[in-house]
Design a protein around this motif. Sequence first.
Motif, PDB file in Angstrom:
ATOM      1  N   GLN A  49       0.859  -1.180   0.000  1.00  0.00           N
ATOM      2  CA  GLN A  49       0.000   0.000   0.000  1.00  0.00           C
ATOM      3  C   GLN A  49       0.901   1.237   0.000  1.00  0.00           C
ATOM      4  OE1 GLN A  49      -3.016   0.301   3.119  1.00  0.00           O
ATOM      5  NE2 GLN A  49      -2.709   2.511   3.178  1.00  0.00           N
ATOM      6  N   PRO A  50       0.877   2.038  -1.047  1.00  0.00           N
ATOM      7  CA  PRO A  50       1.758   3.210  -1.110  1.00  0.00           C
ATOM      8  C   PRO A  50       1.508   4.182   0.031  1.00  0.00           C
ATOM      9  CG  PRO A  50       0.817   2.727  -3.259  1.00  0.00           C
ATOM     10  CD  PRO A  50       0.085   1.871  -2.267  1.00  0.00           C
ATOM     11  N   GLY A  51       2.588   4.755   0.545  1.00  0.00           N
ATOM     12  CA  GLY A  51       2.479   5.724   1.627  1.00  0.00           C
ATOM     13  C   GLY A  51       2.060   7.096   1.128  1.00  0.00           C
ATOM     14  N   GLY A  52       1.796   7.995   2.071  1.00  0.00           N
ATOM     15  CA  GLY A  52       1.337   9.337   1.743  1.00  0.00           C
ATOM     16  C   GLY A  52       2.365  10.133   0.965  1.00  0.00           C
ATOM     17  N   MET A  53       1.913  10.858  -0.039  1.00  0.00           N
ATOM     18  CA  MET A  53       2.715  11.768  -0.867  1.00  0.00           C
ATOM     19  C   MET A  53       3.704  11.067  -1.791  1.00  0.00           C
ATOM     20  SD  MET A  53       1.465  14.637   0.231  1.00  0.00           S
ATOM     21  CE  MET A  53       2.511  15.922  -0.407  1.00  0.00           C
ATOM     22  N   THR A  54       3.694   9.737  -1.795  1.00  0.00           N
ATOM     23  CA  THR A  54       4.680   9.038  -2.631  1.00  0.00           C
ATOM     24  C   THR A  54       4.443   9.270  -4.116  1.00  0.00           C
ATOM     25  OG1 THR A  54       3.344   7.011  -2.458  1.00  0.00           O
ATOM     26  CG2 THR A  54       5.217   7.230  -0.963  1.00  0.00           C
ATOM     27  N   GLU A  55       3.207   9.617  -4.488  1.00  0.00           N
ATOM     28  CA  GLU A  55       2.930   9.876  -5.896  1.00  0.00           C
ATOM     29  C   GLU A  55       3.673  11.115  -6.399  1.00  0.00           C
ATOM     30  OE1 GLU A  55      -0.042  12.302  -3.603  1.00  0.00           O
ATOM     31  OE2 GLU A  55       0.827  10.293  -3.454  1.00  0.00           O
ATOM     32  N   LEU A  56       4.084  11.993  -5.468  1.00  0.00           N
ATOM     33  CA  LEU A  56       4.843  13.179  -5.831  1.00  0.00           C
ATOM     34  C   LEU A  56       6.347  12.939  -5.800  1.00  0.00           C
ATOM     35  CD1 LEU A  56       2.866  15.904  -3.814  1.00  0.00           C
ATOM     36  CD2 LEU A  56       2.594  15.257  -6.217  1.00  0.00           C
ATOM     37  N   MET A  57       6.770  11.876  -5.133  1.00  0.00           N
ATOM     38  CA  MET A  57       8.198  11.637  -4.929  1.00  0.00           C
ATOM     39  C   MET A  57       8.767  10.534  -5.811  1.00  0.00           C
ATOM     40  SD  MET A  57       8.642  12.113  -0.790  1.00  0.00           S
ATOM     41  CE  MET A  57       7.267  11.103  -0.220  1.00  0.00           C
ATOM     42  N   ILE A  58       7.914   9.601  -6.259  1.00  0.00           N
ATOM     43  CA  ILE A  58       8.404   8.407  -6.952  1.00  0.00           C
ATOM     44  C   ILE A  58       7.729   8.267  -8.311  1.00  0.00           C
ATOM     45  CG2 ILE A  58       8.533   5.881  -6.868  1.00  0.00           C
ATOM     46  CD1 ILE A  58       8.526   6.196  -3.769  1.00  0.00           C
ATOM     47  N   ASP A  59       8.526   7.984  -9.322  1.00  0.00           N
ATOM     48  CA  ASP A  59       8.014   7.716 -10.664  1.00  0.00           C
ATOM     49  C   ASP A  59       7.733   6.215 -10.760  1.00  0.00           C
ATOM     50  OD1 ASP A  59       7.609   7.209 -13.394  1.00  0.00           O
ATOM     51  OD2 ASP A  59       8.969   8.810 -14.011  1.00  0.00           O
ATOM     52  N   ARG A  60       6.482   5.835 -10.603  1.00  0.00           N
ATOM     53  CA  ARG A  60       6.132   4.411 -10.574  1.00  0.00           C
ATOM     54  C   ARG A  60       6.311   3.747 -11.938  1.00  0.00           C
ATOM     55  NH1 ARG A  60       6.428   3.038  -5.259  1.00  0.00           N
ATOM     56  NH2 ARG A  60       4.987   4.249  -3.959  1.00  0.00           N
ATOM     57  N   LYS A  61       6.198   4.502 -13.022  1.00  0.00           N
ATOM     58  CA  LYS A  61       6.402   3.917 -14.354  1.00  0.00           C
ATOM     59  C   LYS A  61       7.850   3.449 -14.499  1.00  0.00           C
ATOM     60  CE  LYS A  61       2.763   6.425 -16.826  1.00  0.00           C
ATOM     61  NZ  LYS A  61       2.114   6.983 -15.626  1.00  0.00           N
ATOM     62  N   VAL A  62       8.785   4.272 -14.037  1.00  0.00           N
ATOM     63  CA  VAL A  62      10.201   3.900 -14.067  1.00  0.00           C
ATOM     64  C   VAL A  62      10.453   2.744 -13.113  1.00  0.00           C
ATOM     65  CG1 VAL A  62      12.534   4.662 -13.464  1.00  0.00           C
ATOM     66  CG2 VAL A  62      11.049   6.149 -14.813  1.00  0.00           C
ATOM     67  N   GLU A  63       9.859   2.805 -11.930  1.00  0.00           N
ATOM     68  CA  GLU A  63      10.041   1.716 -10.962  1.00  0.00           C
ATOM     69  C   GLU A  63       9.595   0.382 -11.543  1.00  0.00           C
ATOM     70  OE1 GLU A  63       8.533  -0.009  -6.658  1.00  0.00           O
ATOM     71  OE2 GLU A  63       7.582   1.786  -7.485  1.00  0.00           O
ATOM     72  N   LYS A  64       8.486   0.393 -12.269  1.00  0.00           N
ATOM     73  CA  LYS A  64       7.975  -0.848 -12.864  1.00  0.00           C
ATOM     74  C   LYS A  64       8.986  -1.444 -13.834  1.00  0.00           C
ATOM     75  CE  LYS A  64       3.949  -2.765 -15.261  1.00  0.00           C
ATOM     76  NZ  LYS A  64       2.616  -2.466 -15.848  1.00  0.00           N
ATOM     77  N   ILE A  65       9.610  -0.599 -14.639  1.00  0.00           N
ATOM     78  CA  ILE A  65      10.628  -1.062 -15.595  1.00  0.00           C
ATOM     79  C   ILE A  65      11.827  -1.634 -14.842  1.00  0.00           C
ATOM     80  CG2 ILE A  65      12.271  -0.337 -17.364  1.00  0.00           C
ATOM     81  CD1 ILE A  65      10.194   1.833 -18.155  1.00  0.00           C
ATOM     82  N   ASN A  66      12.313  -0.888 -13.855  1.00  0.00           N
ATOM     83  CA  ASN A  66      13.489  -1.319 -13.106  1.00  0.00           C
ATOM     84  C   ASN A  66      13.212  -2.590 -12.309  1.00  0.00           C
ATOM     85  OD1 ASN A  66      14.575   0.992 -14.146  1.00  0.00           O
ATOM     86  ND2 ASN A  66      14.787   2.076 -12.202  1.00  0.00           N
ATOM     87  N   ASN A  67      12.003  -2.681 -11.778  1.00  0.00           N
ATOM     88  CA  ASN A  67      11.597  -3.872 -11.031  1.00  0.00           C
ATOM     89  C   ASN A  67      11.665  -5.112 -11.923  1.00  0.00           C
ATOM     90  OD1 ASN A  67      10.210  -4.693  -8.333  1.00  0.00           O
ATOM     91  ND2 ASN A  67       8.967  -5.684  -9.902  1.00  0.00           N
ATOM     92  N   GLN A  68      11.248  -4.970 -13.168  1.00  0.00           N
ATOM     93  CA  GLN A  68      11.296  -6.085 -14.111  1.00  0.00           C
ATOM     94  C   GLN A  68      12.737  -6.458 -14.446  1.00  0.00           C
ATOM     95  OE1 GLN A  68       8.884  -8.034 -15.208  1.00  0.00           O
ATOM     96  NE2 GLN A  68      10.345  -9.229 -16.414  1.00  0.00           N
ATOM     97  N   ILE A  69      13.595  -5.456 -14.610  1.00  0.00           N
ATOM     98  CA  ILE A  69      15.002  -5.705 -14.934  1.00  0.00           C
ATOM     99  C   ILE A  69      15.674  -6.522 -13.834  1.00  0.00           C
ATOM    100  CG2 ILE A  69      17.277  -4.602 -15.176  1.00  0.00           C
ATOM    101  CD1 ILE A  69      15.843  -2.305 -16.656  1.00  0.00           C
ATOM    102  N   VAL A  70      15.501  -6.108 -12.582  1.00  0.00           N
ATOM    103  CA  VAL A  70      16.184  -6.810 -11.486  1.00  0.00           C
ATOM    104  C   VAL A  70      15.556  -8.171 -11.223  1.00  0.00           C
ATOM    105  CG1 VAL A  70      17.063  -4.700 -10.436  1.00  0.00           C
ATOM    106  CG2 VAL A  70      14.842  -5.584  -9.709  1.00  0.00           C
ATOM    107  N   SER A  71      14.282  -8.316 -11.542  1.00  0.00           N
ATOM    108  CA  SER A  71      13.652  -9.633 -11.428  1.00  0.00           C
ATOM    109  C   SER A  71      14.278 -10.597 -12.428  1.00  0.00           C
ATOM    110  CB  SER A  71      12.142  -9.529 -11.659  1.00  0.00           C
ATOM    111  OG  SER A  71      11.529  -8.803 -10.607  1.00  0.00           O
ATOM    112  N   GLU A  72      14.550 -10.123 -13.637  1.00  0.00           N
ATOM    113  CA  GLU A  72      15.195 -10.953 -14.653  1.00  0.00           C
ATOM    114  C   GLU A  72      16.618 -11.325 -14.248  1.00  0.00           C
ATOM    115  OE1 GLU A  72      14.897  -8.626 -18.178  1.00  0.00           O
ATOM    116  OE2 GLU A  72      12.724  -8.934 -18.397  1.00  0.00           O
ATOM    117  N   LEU A  73      17.247 -10.482 -13.423  1.00  0.00           N
ATOM    118  CA  LEU A  73      18.596 -10.768 -12.926  1.00  0.00           C
ATOM    119  C   LEU A  73      18.570 -11.714 -11.722  1.00  0.00           C
ATOM    120  CD1 LEU A  73      20.168  -7.180 -13.108  1.00  0.00           C
ATOM    121  CD2 LEU A  73      20.714  -9.126 -14.586  1.00  0.00           C
TER     122      LEU A  73
END
Length: 303
Positions: A49-73
């Motif tokens: 569950q995302p914390g408060g104000m995280t939508e202003l601090m974190i780019d979730r689209k980029v996180e999704k890409i990076n999350n997939q990259i490290v999962s493949e590793l």
Amino acid sequence: MTMEELVESKLRFVFNDDNIRFDKSCFAGGLTNYNYIMNIKGNKYVIRQPGGMTELMIDRKVEKINNQIVSELGLNSECIYFDENSGIKISLYIENSKNIAQIGPGFLTNLKNVSDLLKKTHFSKKCFPNIFDWEIELIKYEKIIKKLNGCFFFDYDILKKQLLDFIKKNIKNSICVPCHNDTVPENFLVDDSGKAYLIDWEYSGMNDPSWDVAAYILESRLTQEEIHQFFIYYYGNFPIKDEILKIKAWMMAQDLLWTVWAMIRHYNGDDFLDYCNFRYERFKKNVKNIAISTDYSIADMVK
């Protein structure tokens, strides 16, 4: 719709079951987000569950890409659902696992596990699409605080300038590689077979690898002996003076950056004031001591 209601709707969608309830009884920790373990149809999952104000601090689209990259590793836990709009994530729970903060971040086996995971990340040929620049992140956080009509510590600008001057004078030969950028011991997991994982890649991006090294030392509050052993595992020997200065600089930068991050959460109504004060007081202490002597020890800086 509240965030809890949105999480519940995503759970029902993913598992195709309108009777699922978002059960928050088993809290699995978190600062930026809140993580809960749920047993759904015979399997355990970690629900973010995302914390408060995280939508202003974190780019979730980029996180999704990076999350997939490290999962493949093979570095990450398995993610089965990622909503890049809300930041809600569902991952398989790693059975019989504990985070390294629970089992001792300074133990030799854990120092070796962390070192191996960091090297696998840093030497990966799969680059992240974004750059993590702590100064840019800091400016972004400062703007959020101003929009919230928040205020800074009275000596904030003076101490920040001292840090920036120190970095400008002492940081040389920076490189840019895939980095996690939030290497708290809680983000390293070890299962009962000894396999280690590095989770929560929301701050990931291309950065100097010594940022990750510095963060683990700082967040784990390693002793002098533990720091020395960590260096041997990661670098193969004791790092040169320029590298040591980089680590010291990044430790101070991290305390400043996460102080301002915590101020955002505080002004949003979350209970982060003690965390904020602790990080700022340590930042202030270290900036003043490093100005007296650059030989001020890393072990003293974590205190």
